[in-house]
Write a protein that holds these residues in place. Structure first.
Motif, PDB file in Angstrom:
ATOM      1  N   TRP A   1       0.820  -1.217   0.000  1.00 26.91           N
ATOM      2  CA  TRP A   1       0.000   0.000   0.000  1.00 26.91           C
ATOM      3  C   TRP A   1       0.855   1.269   0.000  1.00 26.91           C
ATOM      4  N   GLY A   2       1.887   1.280   0.845  1.00 30.24           N
ATOM      5  CA  GLY A   2       2.646   2.516   1.041  1.00 30.24           C
ATOM      6  C   GLY A   2       3.487   2.923  -0.146  1.00 30.24           C
ATOM      7  N   ARG A   3       3.778   1.990  -1.067  1.00 32.53           N
ATOM      8  CA  ARG A   3       4.544   2.327  -2.267  1.00 32.53           C
ATOM      9  C   ARG A   3       3.649   2.401  -3.504  1.00 32.53           C
TER      10      ARG A   3
ATOM     11  N   ILE B   1      -8.651   2.533   2.765  1.00 37.91           N
ATOM     12  CA  ILE B   1      -7.253   2.509   2.372  1.00 37.91           C
ATOM     13  C   ILE B   1      -6.458   1.751   3.434  1.00 37.91           C
ATOM     14  N   GLY B   2      -5.555   0.883   3.010  1.00 30.91           N
ATOM     15  CA  GLY B   2      -4.856  -0.014   3.912  1.00 30.91           C
ATOM     16  C   GLY B   2      -3.899   0.681   4.857  1.00 30.91           C
ATOM     17  N   SER B   3      -3.759   0.107   6.046  1.00 30.62           N
ATOM     18  CA  SER B   3      -2.812   0.586   7.043  1.00 30.62           C
ATOM     19  C   SER B   3      -2.134  -0.620   7.688  1.00 30.62           C
ATOM     20  N   GLY B   4      -1.206  -0.364   8.629  1.00 25.26           N
ATOM     21  CA  GLY B   4      -0.525  -1.436   9.320  1.00 25.26           C
ATOM     22  C   GLY B   4       0.840  -1.785   8.761  1.00 25.26           C
TER      23      GLY B   4
ATOM     24  N   CYS C   1       3.345   5.649   4.032  1.00 28.43           N
ATOM     25  CA  CYS C   1       1.986   5.157   4.282  1.00 28.43           C
ATOM     26  C   CYS C   1       1.005   5.672   3.236  1.00 28.43           C
ATOM     27  N   ALA C   2       0.149   4.781   2.768  1.00 23.61           N
ATOM     28  CA  ALA C   2      -0.931   5.199   1.867  1.00 23.61           C
ATOM     29  C   ALA C   2      -1.886   6.147   2.559  1.00 23.61           C
TER      30      ALA C   2
END
Length: 582
Positions: A280-282, A326-329, A338-339
């Motif tokens: 998600w973050g990239r 939107i995904g986290s973690g 982070c997204a």
């Protein structure tokens, strides 16, 4: 299984557990129908250099070295969620009636054999699947070679059959009479009904063929340059918004083919910042970067290396197709990883981005569902919460999203507040005039996250309905259980603190008498009069996932686990105040 220790206290380990659970539960398979989406509205994951995989390499050093994928094409389609294949093809100079699948100078396999072994098998087993193939032709500088390659492609797609239907008859043909009155791409269901569920794109103008469904990519798509992840620039047709089929008046939306890879295996994986390149973050920030550059066209094909680790990329595709959270973690050091644009630097985990509850509806809080807002709760951890404005007492036992509180004998009334209090209401059979010693006092159960409970009907007088109060400006979530209070009074719930109520299991009153007060069972929390030192809390519900945590005091062991597709997965265990992560 990998075990790590963390120096978090047992109560605080629930904060980490929430972020991990959000990440685990978001890995559920797509549970929404895609059939009503038009093809230009749909996003699929495509494997880059699909045939250059370690399964096909079969231990060969050079083929392993040149591989961009781990699994066979069949496994990519079946188990990795891929719906698109990118293939480099060239003429087999030892037998010019055949084609070879290659990656640069490395030869991997016979084209027709691989198509039959992997693609045909998958299409036979998955009669609803829609698959796209993007061909790049290698070493075809001479017109005679290109002509031979085209003839071999046509032969392959004519000679291979899926349940008695040739691949040629399954390819999408934009000039078919079925689509002549369409002012936009057909829906996925229309394509399935037509049987045209195989898309073929190529990079040679002379390969165009409406008979075989061979579409020149520059007529249909725009694509970003494949090398590098620092920007998102044009490879071709970047500023074109409509298709440009020859001899056609169709003005359908142009599709976007997005390259997102760097061919290095070590750049993917959950332990990397942002979840790695496929995380998600990239991936999600780069999609936004590309859309800002290409005219706000979302990707229809996302081409990735190492799709064996594309779980989060599949979540991104699902989000682009259906919306949601939107995904986290993911692991992070700063917000750019982070997204959600929000990194909890103490835990080094991405979390939801704090937003104003008063703007709910006009904005989307990154990392939360559409009806939730994000606010800090403890240790700088942000949580997704439901606005108190959406809280209402549900009739006849209907579930509402609120936690729980125990009753007092003579509660007072007050107006509700704007924010949640995490607690539970137990039933009481006492008369409002009963002395405090005859009824249970307010007891508080520690929960570090929202839980769910059920409001059951009351039998109190209609003129004296239950009321909920909090002397603070913090959120109130409460659940009233049935009472038999006299008509002269009715139960109410009161927060006793000046902070959000976060109660401890160890504070549950041991003096509750089983003979006068039954155990309270709610959807979220079960309090047992005989077990005052522990409690079980139902975690936030996610479709297809069951999660539960056992919370105990500092000196005992406790654990949190998730049940995914019927399989229980241990995430965390807390022993003697220390947390073990698995």
């Amino acid at each position: 299984m990998t075990k790590m220790t963390a120096s978090l206290s047992c109560p605080n380990f629930m904060l980490v557990a929430l972020l991990l659970l959000l990440k685990v539960t978001s890995n559920a398979a797509f549970d929404q129908a895609d059939g009503e989406l038009r093809f230009n509205e749909y996003t699929m994951i495509m494997s880059h250099n699909s045939a250059a995989n370690k399964d096909t390499a079969d231990g060969d050093f050079f083929k392993n070295f040149g591989a961009d994928q781990e699994n066979s094409m069949y496994e990519q389609l079946t188990n990795n969620g891929v719906r698109g294949l990118s293939l480099d093809i060239k003429l087999d100079y030892s037998d010019r009636s055949k084609l070879r699948l290659v990656h640069n100078p490395i030869d991997y396999a016979d084209f027709e054999i691989e198509m039959e072994t992997h693609l045909v098998r998958f299409l036979e087993e998955n009669e609803e699947a829609i698959v796209a193939i993007n061909f790049e032709v290698i070493d075809d500088s001479q017109a005679a070679i290109r002509s031979t390659i085209l003839a071999n492609l046509k032969n392959t797609f004519s000679n291979l059959f899926v349940n008695g239907v040739s691949l040629t008859d399954m390819t999408f043909k934009y000039d078919n009479d079925l689509w002549k009155n369409h002012d936009e791409w057909p829906t996925l269901n229309e394509m399935r009904s037509s049987g045209q569920r195989l898309f073929l794109f190529h990079d040679r103008t002379e390969f165009r063929s409406t008979e075989y469904g061979f579409m020149f990519r520059d007529d249909v798509m725009k694509e970003n340059f494949w090398e590098g992840l620092g920007d998102c620039t044009a490879r071709y047709q970047w500023n074109s918004d409509k298709v440009s089929f020859p001899n056609s008046n169709l003005s359908w939306s142009r599709l976007f083919f997005m390259n997102h890879f760097d061919s290095i295996a070590g750049t993917v994986g959950e332990g990397l910042l942002g979840g790695g390149i496929n995380g998600w973050g990239r991936l999600y920030p780069r999609i936004k970067q590309c859309m800002n550059s290409n005219g706000s066209i979302k990707p229809n094909f996302i081409s990735l290396d190492w799709v064996i680790q594309a779980e989060e990329a599949l979540e991104v595709a699902k989000y682009l197709n259906f919306g949601g959270r939107i995904g986290s973690g993911q692991v992070c050091v700063d917000d750019s990883h982070c997204a959600t644009e929000a990194c909890n630097k103490m835990l080094s985990l991405c979390q939801c981005k704090e937003c104003d509850v008063n703007l709910l509806g006009s904005i989307s809080c990154l990392g939360c569902e559409a009806d939730q807002y994000c606010a800090p709760v403890e240790n700088n951890l942000n949580e997704c919460l439901i606005s108190a404005a959406t809280i209402s007492i549900a009739p006849t036992g209907m579930p509402v999203k609120k936690p729980t509180i125990s009753p007092t004998a003579n509660p007072s009334s007050a107006s509700p507040t704007a924010m949640p209090v995490k607690a539970t209401v137990s039933p009481t059979t006492s008369n409002p005039t009963t002395t405090p010693s005859d009824s249970p006092s307010v007891t508080l159960l520690r929960t570090s996250m929202p839980v769910e409970a059920t409001i059951s009907p009351t039998t109190s007088s209609p003129t004296a309905p239950p009321s909920f109060a909090s002397p603070t400006a913090m959120p109130v979530y409460a659940t009233a259980s049935p009472t038999t209070a006299s008509p002269s009074g009715s139960p109410s719930v009161t927060s006793r603190t000046a902070m959000p109520v976060e109660t401890t299991a160890s504070s549950i009153a041991a003096s509750h008498s089983p003979t006068t007060e039954p155990a309270v069972t709610a959807n979220a929390t079960t309090l047992s009069p005989t077990a005052p030192t522990s409690a079980t809390t139902q975690m936030p519900t996610v479709p297809g996932i069951q999660t539960q945590a056992n919370i105990a005091n500092e000196s005992s062991a406790s654990a949190i686990f998730a049940t995914l597709s019927g399989k229980k997965i241990l995430l965390l265990i807390c022993v003697a105040g220390q947390v073990l992560l698995f």
